[in-house]
Design an enzyme around this catalytic site. Structure first.
Site, PDB file in Angstrom:
ATOM      1  N   HIS A 155      -5.280  42.491  10.850  1.00 49.56           N
ATOM      2  CA  HIS A 155      -5.981  42.548  12.677  1.00 49.56           C
ATOM      3  C   HIS A 155      -6.069  42.396  13.718  1.00 49.56           C
ATOM      4  O   HIS A 155      -5.592  41.209  14.016  1.00 49.56           O
ATOM      5  CB  HIS A 155      -7.909  41.600  12.163  1.00 49.56           C
ATOM      6  CG  HIS A 155      -8.906  41.666  12.526  1.00 49.56           C
ATOM      7  ND1 HIS A 155      -8.796  41.727  14.298  1.00 49.56           N
ATOM      8  CD2 HIS A 155      -9.830  42.117  12.106  1.00 49.56           C
ATOM      9  CE1 HIS A 155     -10.224  41.538  14.268  1.00 49.56           C
ATOM     10  NE2 HIS A 155     -11.104  42.279  13.360  1.00 49.56           N
ATOM     11  N   ASP A 179      -5.504  33.597   8.689  1.00 44.95           N
ATOM     12  CA  ASP A 179      -6.499  34.548   8.703  1.00 44.95           C
ATOM     13  C   ASP A 179      -6.710  34.516   7.195  1.00 44.95           C
ATOM     14  O   ASP A 179      -6.788  36.016   6.775  1.00 44.95           O
ATOM     15  CB  ASP A 179      -6.169  35.981   9.529  1.00 44.95           C
ATOM     16  CG  ASP A 179      -7.455  36.186  10.270  1.00 44.95           C
ATOM     17  OD1 ASP A 179      -8.744  35.437   9.506  1.00 44.95           O
ATOM     18  OD2 ASP A 179      -7.496  37.917  10.338  1.00 44.95           O
ATOM     19  N   GLN A 226     -10.597  37.127   5.239  1.00 46.67           N
ATOM     20  CA  GLN A 226     -11.563  38.415   4.353  1.00 46.67           C
ATOM     21  C   GLN A 226     -11.438  37.607   3.108  1.00 46.67           C
ATOM     22  O   GLN A 226     -11.815  37.684   1.924  1.00 46.67           O
ATOM     23  CB  GLN A 226     -10.596  39.395   4.380  1.00 46.67           C
ATOM     24  CG  GLN A 226     -11.033  40.436   6.155  1.00 46.67           C
ATOM     25  CD  GLN A 226     -12.626  40.709   5.525  1.00 46.67           C
ATOM     26  OE1 GLN A 226     -13.077  41.014   4.205  1.00 46.67           O
ATOM     27  NE2 GLN A 226     -13.003  40.989   6.600  1.00 46.67           N
ATOM     28  N   LYS A 252     -18.959  35.984   8.223  1.00 45.09           N
ATOM     29  CA  LYS A 252     -18.501  36.724   7.625  1.00 45.09           C
ATOM     30  C   LYS A 252     -17.964  35.866   6.102  1.00 45.09           C
ATOM     31  O   LYS A 252     -18.156  35.823   4.667  1.00 45.09           O
ATOM     32  CB  LYS A 252     -16.922  36.888   7.421  1.00 45.09           C
ATOM     33  CG  LYS A 252     -16.828  38.632   8.563  1.00 45.09           C
ATOM     34  CD  LYS A 252     -14.974  39.035   8.584  1.00 45.09           C
ATOM     35  CE  LYS A 252     -14.911  39.453   8.941  1.00 45.09           C
ATOM     36  NZ  LYS A 252     -15.485  39.670  10.267  1.00 45.09           N
ATOM     37  N   CYS A 267     -10.472  47.678  14.152  1.00 44.41           N
ATOM     38  CA  CYS A 267      -9.488  47.027  14.444  1.00 44.41           C
ATOM     39  C   CYS A 267      -8.298  46.157  13.634  1.00 44.41           C
ATOM     40  O   CYS A 267      -8.023  45.188  13.867  1.00 44.41           O
ATOM     41  CB  CYS A 267     -10.266  45.297  14.622  1.00 44.41           C
ATOM     42  SG  CYS A 267     -12.199  45.040  15.702  1.00 44.41           S
TER      43      CYS A 267
END
Length: 429
Positions: free
Chosen positions: A146, A223, A226, A249, A387
């Site tokens: 991302h 990261d 997700q 999220k 993104c």
């Protein structure tokens, strides 16, 4: 914090975290009742919300926890001696422990509240990076990142003269360990990568990448935006040095994120921003700073949003992350099978290990046109570059359509997606 309850009477305990007498059906229809947004119609159709990868809907328990806090306990924290300030401070700090347990961090003071995952990555770049990196040092990232895990390192490159090394992605959308190893060198200081791709749904071999990085003498940043809402995450098992994610999220509010950092590393990092509440003392001659995590939390924090994040985590923990992961795996398999039958549709990203994300393109139909037509049918997806423009360039695509799933996703949602895509196919031939 008020105990969170959900509406379904089944056993919710995840295998990894709590004892449960017997496996139970995932009561998705009951859980859906906890999400007010999902009860409405869009353009005369029941809403099929398949954009959880962009932002998850909020359960009533989160909404009510934030409202209850603002109605009964709201005040600024850490600074007041009055009752409301004390109550607000206690509730705010209690969420740090909630997050610690959720990701299995060793210490509460390894949890830093930020304004989002992007803020968390920038904090590491501008605090750890500017102190410990110099010209010629290397940071390794992957081609599927991302923008939030690309741009902060590019800014650091402009400031310090560091080098970015990029690990390629296979045509299937996978990151191979041999390619990670090939990108490492004695100059590598950090390996920063997504736990799960926000475009392809690929689940990266995170623990193995961390082990390779540590063997090369580098730190790691993952990261987890997700991943953390869709599967159990154990930062100690991963052994990562930093782990970041965002609240919105995770079925919580916007404006709140988490930076997990190992205690000994955070202790060596200077403040990222200056201001109130991150200081031990201030004179015009000198300022001394608090210990982590508070030295990284300058100014009035997103207090109500922290309360909402805590409620979201409690809600998910009651249901069980392992059970949520199994349900979303079932939805992914069902969607993949159904979408694969549509003539002219091509799924982008077919890694062996995937989370609940399906990106696709269709012949003669731009993803934005697909998204617009689906919206008229009550189906919410995302269309664009997500993104992740470098990944799109690597895939030789301008954009994709993306359906992403959550704990409330049903087969009926996916059937609505498929029916709407058939209309797209008819329109564009």
């Amino acid at each position: 914090m008020t105990k969170i309850e959900v509406t379904s009477p089944v056993c919710y305990a995840p295998d990894e975290l709590f004892a449960c007498s017997a496996p139970q059906r995932f009561a998705v229809e009951q859980y859906r009742k906890d999400f007010p947004t999902l009860s409405q119609q869009v353009h005369g159709h029941p809403v099929a919300y398949l954009d959880t990868g962009a932002s998850a809907q909020k359960p009533r328990m989160v909404i009510e926890a934030m409202t209850r806090f603002m109605e009964n306990d709201y005040a600024n924290i850490h600074r007041g001696v009055h009752e409301l300030s004390q109550r607000a401070t206690d509730k705010y700090e209690a969420v740090r422990g909630t997050v610690q347990r959720f990701i299995n961090a060793e210490h509460e003071d390894e949890i830093v509240f930020t304004h989002g995952a992007t803020d968390s990555i920038n904090l590491v770049a501008q605090s750890w990076g500017r102190k410990f990196l110099k010209a010629g040092d290397e940071i390794v990232i992957t081609a599927l990142e991302h923008h939030a895990n690309i741009v902060p390192w590019q800014m650091l490159r402009e400031q310090l003269g560091i080098v970015l090394r990029i690990v390629p992605v296979t045509p299937e959308g996978e990151v191979r360990l041999e390619d990670v190893k090939a990108a490492l060198s004695p100059k590598t200081k950090l390996v920063a990568f997504a736990h799960v791709s926000n475009v392809l749904g690929t689940i990266l071999p995170a623990a193995e990448i961390v082990a390779l990085a540590h063997a090369a003498g580098a730190l790691t940043l993952i990261d987890g935006c997700q991943a953390v809402a869709h599967m159990p995450v154990d930062v100690r098992a991963l052994d990562t040095d930093f782990y970041v994610f965002s609240g919105h999220k995770l079925y919580g509010p916007t404006g709140i994120g988490i930076l997990y950092g190992k205690r000994d590393i955070l202790a060596k990092m200077p403040p990222y921003q200056g201001g109130g509440d991150m200081i031990a003392s201030v004179t015009f001659a000198e300022t001394t700073y608090k210990e982590p995590p508070h030295r990284f939390e300058a100014g009035t924090p997103p207090i109500t949003e922290v309360i909402g994040l805590g409620a979201a985590i409690e809600y998910l923990s009651v249901i069980g992350m392992a059970r949520i992961a199994r349900h979303e795996d079932e939805m992914l398999a069902y969607a993949t099978e159904k979408l694969s039958r549509i003539n002219s549709l091509r799924i982008i990203g077919v890694a062996k290990k995937k989370s609940g994300i399906v990106s696709f393109v269709m012949e003669n139909a731009h993803p934005h046109d697909i998204g617009t037509i689906l919206d008229r049918c009550g189906v919410a997806i995302r269309a664009g570059h997500h993104c992740a423009q470098p990944l799109m360039e690597h895939l030789e695509l301008g954009a994709t359509a993306r359906a992403s799933f959550g704990l409330y996703t049903t087969r009926e949602d996916i059937d609505a997606l498929v029916a709407a895509l058939e209309k797209v196919r008819e329109i564009f031939g």
